[in-house]
Motif scaffolding. Structure first.
Motif, PDB file in Angstrom:
ATOM      1  N   ALA A  61       0.766  -1.318  -0.043  1.00  0.00           N
ATOM      2  CA  ALA A  61       0.089  -0.166  -0.271  1.00  0.00           C
ATOM      3  C   ALA A  61       0.812   1.415   0.096  1.00  0.00           C
ATOM      4  O   ALA A  61       0.396   2.516  -0.349  1.00  0.00           O
ATOM      5  CB  ALA A  61      -0.989  -0.050   1.161  1.00  0.00           C
ATOM      6  N   ARG A  62       2.059   1.145   0.386  1.00  0.00           N
ATOM      7  CA  ARG A  62       2.813   2.516   0.651  1.00  0.00           C
ATOM      8  C   ARG A  62       3.069   2.778  -0.660  1.00  0.00           C
ATOM      9  O   ARG A  62       3.432   4.064  -1.055  1.00  0.00           O
ATOM     10  CB  ARG A  62       4.118   2.016   1.245  1.00  0.00           C
ATOM     11  N   ARG A  63       3.163   1.883  -1.903  1.00  0.00           N
ATOM     12  CA  ARG A  63       3.242   2.806  -3.090  1.00  0.00           C
ATOM     13  C   ARG A  63       2.213   3.753  -3.516  1.00  0.00           C
ATOM     14  O   ARG A  63       2.394   4.412  -4.612  1.00  0.00           O
ATOM     15  CB  ARG A  63       3.356   1.810  -4.269  1.00  0.00           C
ATOM     16  N   TRP A  64       0.996   3.642  -2.994  1.00  0.00           N
ATOM     17  CA  TRP A  64      -0.299   4.267  -3.557  1.00  0.00           C
ATOM     18  C   TRP A  64      -0.765   5.389  -2.197  1.00  0.00           C
ATOM     19  O   TRP A  64      -1.798   6.215  -2.648  1.00  0.00           O
ATOM     20  CB  TRP A  64      -1.237   3.548  -3.908  1.00  0.00           C
ATOM     21  N   VAL A  65      -0.228   5.367  -1.061  1.00  0.00           N
ATOM     22  CA  VAL A  65      -0.700   6.082   0.042  1.00  0.00           C
ATOM     23  C   VAL A  65      -0.934   7.581  -0.145  1.00  0.00           C
ATOM     24  O   VAL A  65      -1.828   8.442   0.180  1.00  0.00           O
ATOM     25  CB  VAL A  65      -0.335   5.828   1.142  1.00  0.00           C
ATOM     26  N   ARG A  66       0.123   8.043  -1.129  1.00  0.00           N
ATOM     27  CA  ARG A  66       0.174   9.545  -1.414  1.00  0.00           C
ATOM     28  C   ARG A  66      -0.515   9.967  -2.529  1.00  0.00           C
ATOM     29  O   ARG A  66      -0.607  10.929  -3.106  1.00  0.00           O
ATOM     30  CB  ARG A  66       1.641   9.976  -1.465  1.00  0.00           C
ATOM     31  N   VAL A  67      -1.252   8.888  -3.224  1.00  0.00           N
ATOM     32  CA  VAL A  67      -1.743   9.384  -4.438  1.00  0.00           C
ATOM     33  C   VAL A  67      -3.175  10.086  -4.394  1.00  0.00           C
ATOM     34  O   VAL A  67      -3.405  11.340  -4.715  1.00  0.00           O
ATOM     35  CB  VAL A  67      -2.275   8.159  -5.465  1.00  0.00           C
ATOM     36  N   PRO A  68      -4.021   9.714  -3.118  1.00  0.00           N
ATOM     37  CA  PRO A  68      -5.110  10.662  -2.936  1.00  0.00           C
ATOM     38  C   PRO A  68      -4.572  11.975  -2.307  1.00  0.00           C
ATOM     39  O   PRO A  68      -3.484  12.266  -1.905  1.00  0.00           O
ATOM     40  CB  PRO A  68      -5.880  10.042  -1.842  1.00  0.00           C
ATOM     41  N   ALA A  69      -5.345  13.125  -2.547  1.00  0.00           N
ATOM     42  CA  ALA A  69      -4.910  14.502  -1.991  1.00  0.00           C
ATOM     43  C   ALA A  69      -5.074  14.477  -0.539  1.00  0.00           C
ATOM     44  O   ALA A  69      -4.099  15.288   0.015  1.00  0.00           O
ATOM     45  CB  ALA A  69      -6.218  15.642  -2.658  1.00  0.00           C
ATOM     46  N   SER A  70      -5.691  13.858   0.120  1.00  0.00           N
ATOM     47  CA  SER A  70      -5.751  13.576   1.679  1.00  0.00           C
ATOM     48  C   SER A  70      -4.681  12.954   1.988  1.00  0.00           C
ATOM     49  O   SER A  70      -4.030  11.865   1.464  1.00  0.00           O
ATOM     50  CB  SER A  70      -6.906  12.880   1.998  1.00  0.00           C
ATOM     51  N   ALA A  76      -9.601  11.857  -9.613  1.00  0.00           N
ATOM     52  CA  ALA A  76      -9.042  12.052  -8.581  1.00  0.00           C
ATOM     53  C   ALA A  76      -7.942  11.231  -7.954  1.00  0.00           C
ATOM     54  O   ALA A  76      -6.760  11.527  -7.711  1.00  0.00           O
ATOM     55  CB  ALA A  76     -10.091  12.058  -7.386  1.00  0.00           C
ATOM     56  N   TYR A  77      -8.047   9.999  -7.840  1.00  0.00           N
ATOM     57  CA  TYR A  77      -7.073   9.083  -7.811  1.00  0.00           C
ATOM     58  C   TYR A  77      -7.319   7.431  -8.128  1.00  0.00           C
ATOM     59  O   TYR A  77      -8.532   7.194  -8.369  1.00  0.00           O
ATOM     60  CB  TYR A  77      -7.016   8.971  -6.145  1.00  0.00           C
ATOM     61  N   THR A  78      -6.227   6.863  -8.375  1.00  0.00           N
ATOM     62  CA  THR A  78      -6.406   5.162  -8.885  1.00  0.00           C
ATOM     63  C   THR A  78      -5.301   4.522  -8.171  1.00  0.00           C
ATOM     64  O   THR A  78      -4.181   5.111  -7.974  1.00  0.00           O
ATOM     65  CB  THR A  78      -5.985   5.137 -10.182  1.00  0.00           C
ATOM     66  N   LEU A  79      -5.854   3.625  -7.102  1.00  0.00           N
ATOM     67  CA  LEU A  79      -4.968   2.854  -6.431  1.00  0.00           C
ATOM     68  C   LEU A  79      -4.881   1.315  -6.770  1.00  0.00           C
ATOM     69  O   LEU A  79      -5.982   0.598  -7.171  1.00  0.00           O
ATOM     70  CB  LEU A  79      -5.410   2.798  -4.813  1.00  0.00           C
ATOM     71  N   ASN A  80      -3.656   0.953  -7.106  1.00  0.00           N
ATOM     72  CA  ASN A  80      -3.386  -0.376  -7.524  1.00  0.00           C
ATOM     73  C   ASN A  80      -4.001  -0.253  -9.047  1.00  0.00           C
ATOM     74  O   ASN A  80      -4.723  -1.280  -9.504  1.00  0.00           O
ATOM     75  CB  ASN A  80      -3.884  -1.442  -6.733  1.00  0.00           C
ATOM     76  N   SER A  81      -3.404   0.569  -9.973  1.00  0.00           N
ATOM     77  CA  SER A  81      -3.919   0.700 -11.343  1.00  0.00           C
ATOM     78  C   SER A  81      -3.764  -0.666 -12.178  1.00  0.00           C
ATOM     79  O   SER A  81      -4.424  -0.826 -13.193  1.00  0.00           O
ATOM     80  CB  SER A  81      -3.265   1.717 -11.805  1.00  0.00           C
ATOM     81  N   ASP A  82      -2.958  -1.646 -11.851  1.00  0.00           N
ATOM     82  CA  ASP A  82      -2.534  -2.527 -12.660  1.00  0.00           C
ATOM     83  C   ASP A  82      -3.742  -3.749 -12.403  1.00  0.00           C
ATOM     84  O   ASP A  82      -3.725  -4.693 -13.383  1.00  0.00           O
ATOM     85  CB  ASP A  82      -1.159  -3.308 -12.350  1.00  0.00           C
ATOM     86  N   ALA A  83      -4.408  -3.703 -11.385  1.00  0.00           N
ATOM     87  CA  ALA A  83      -5.663  -4.754 -11.178  1.00  0.00           C
ATOM     88  C   ALA A  83      -7.043  -4.115 -11.785  1.00  0.00           C
ATOM     89  O   ALA A  83      -7.156  -2.916 -12.189  1.00  0.00           O
ATOM     90  CB  ALA A  83      -5.723  -4.901  -9.764  1.00  0.00           C
ATOM     91  N   ALA A  84      -7.645  -5.046 -11.520  1.00  0.00           N
ATOM     92  CA  ALA A  84      -9.030  -4.740 -12.150  1.00  0.00           C
ATOM     93  C   ALA A  84      -9.972  -4.144 -11.173  1.00  0.00           C
ATOM     94  O   ALA A  84      -9.731  -4.169  -9.864  1.00  0.00           O
ATOM     95  CB  ALA A  84      -9.885  -6.133 -12.650  1.00  0.00           C
ATOM     96  N   LEU A  85     -11.098  -3.433 -11.633  1.00  0.00           N
ATOM     97  CA  LEU A  85     -12.117  -2.907 -10.415  1.00  0.00           C
ATOM     98  C   LEU A  85     -12.691  -4.141  -9.648  1.00  0.00           C
ATOM     99  O   LEU A  85     -12.887  -5.435 -10.417  1.00  0.00           O
ATOM    100  CB  LEU A  85     -13.244  -2.098 -11.118  1.00  0.00           C
ATOM    101  N   PRO A  86     -13.124  -3.991  -8.176  1.00  0.00           N
ATOM    102  CA  PRO A  86     -13.377  -5.085  -7.684  1.00  0.00           C
ATOM    103  C   PRO A  86     -14.765  -5.918  -8.169  1.00  0.00           C
ATOM    104  O   PRO A  86     -15.681  -5.179  -8.523  1.00  0.00           O
ATOM    105  CB  PRO A  86     -13.846  -4.685  -6.211  1.00  0.00           C
ATOM    106  N   SER A  87     -14.759  -7.083  -8.121  1.00  0.00           N
ATOM    107  CA  SER A  87     -15.783  -8.075  -8.349  1.00  0.00           C
ATOM    108  C   SER A  87     -16.923  -7.863  -7.423  1.00  0.00           C
ATOM    109  O   SER A  87     -16.374  -7.311  -6.151  1.00  0.00           O
ATOM    110  CB  SER A  87     -15.490  -9.439  -8.718  1.00  0.00           C
TER     111      SER A  87
END
Length: 311
Positions: free
Chosen positions: A235-244, A267-278
């Protein structure tokens, strides 16, 4: 007297599981929200007013909470039941300042509705997410539900419980006051803390500071609840992606633990290589939030049980 604080946490958890929320007409946070609503207007000096609001209103709600619990102890003392009276009133107060069952129920409703009726899901999602839901696909609705459930775990449960556990090292009344103060700060931010509302700038900055620890504690709880300690590292790879500076922690941990992409368009995309949740993945995400919330109650109870606190 740590048992008094423990009893308060236990009562709050039991009431949350049984009733989810106090009735809105007597809900202290709903009443506080009406006061905050009066601030949402044009001001000649909005930033100065915003600073005063951010300082005074949370302190006022904390003072009321402290007074109610302290008064219960005094009145209980006249009948020789001070610990019982304190525990009951503190538990009721803590119940009104935290939320788990309602959060999980709404998130579950949105996730399930997205599969059956996207229009109904978009309508239900309005109560959970802070975005325009009118054009979201079913997968985007599921993503929004998981994101919001993870973020609100920190805001609506972990933050006030952590404040109570810290304050209760002094007394149960101080613990409740601390939880009320944190909830007041968070409510101000949720109502006023938007870029187009200068009166909410101070509240937003204060909330950023207050939520720094709870957001990260929530991420740890989610990783444990999902059985994925590794997700904290990923998660540390994406924690700074959102503005908050804070919301990225629980949301990114959820994305890593579930192996899904969580996304707010524009606004943001977290774990962009994966698919949206089923559907199944989103349900697992909501269950992880429920388990993490239960762990938060248990840890708060453990923290206050060993404290030598006063009433």
């Amino acid at each position: 007297m740590g048992l008094t604080a423990l009893a308060a946490v236990g009562l709050a958890a039991t009431l949350d599981a049984a009733f989810a929320e106090p009735p809105s007409r007597v809900h202290p946070i709903a009443l506080f929200g009406r006061v905050v609503g009066a601030v949402e207007r044009e001001w000649t000096r909005p930033r100065a007013v915003g600073v005063a609001v951010a300082v005074v209103l949370p302190l006022a709600v904390a003072a009321v909470a402290w007074g109610v619990v302290t008064g219960a102890g005094v009145l209980g003392g006249s009948g020789g039941v001070t610990p019982v009276a304190t525990a009951v009133v503190a538990g009721l107060a803590l119940f009104s300042l935290t939320s788990l069952r309602m959060l999980v129920a709404v998130a579950s409703e949105v996730v399930d509705a997205a599969e059956r009726d996207a229009d109904a899901a978009r309508e239900s999602a309005i109560a959970l997410v802070g975005r325009d839901t009118s054009s979201l696909s079913a997968a985007e609705i599921r993503s929004a539900a998981v994101e919001s459930a993870a973020e609100n775990l920190a805001d609506g449960l972990v933050a006030p419980l952590l404040a109570f556990a810290i304050g209760a090292q002094g007394s149960v009344a101080v613990g409740v006051a601390a939880a009320a103060w944190v909830k007041g700060v968070n409510t101000l931010d949720s109502m006023l803390g938007y870029p187009d509302r200068p009166v909410g700038t101070a509240s937003a900055r204060l909330d950023d500071a207050v939520m720094w620890v709870p957001a990260r504690v929530s991420a740890v709880l989610l990783a444990v609840a999902a059985g994925s300690p590794r997700s904290l590292v990923d998660a540390r790879r994406w924690v700074r992606v959102p503005a908050s500076p804070n919301s990225g922690w629980p949301m990114a941990t959820a994305a890593a633990a579930l192996g899904v992409r969580l996304e707010k368009s524009g606004a943001y995309t977290l774990n962009s290589d994966a698919a949206l949740p089923s559907l199944d993945e989103a349900r697992r995400g909501v269950r992880a939030v429920a388990v993490a919330g239960a762990l938060a109650f248990l840890l708060a109870g453990a923290a206050v049980a060993v404290a030598r606190v006063g009433p």
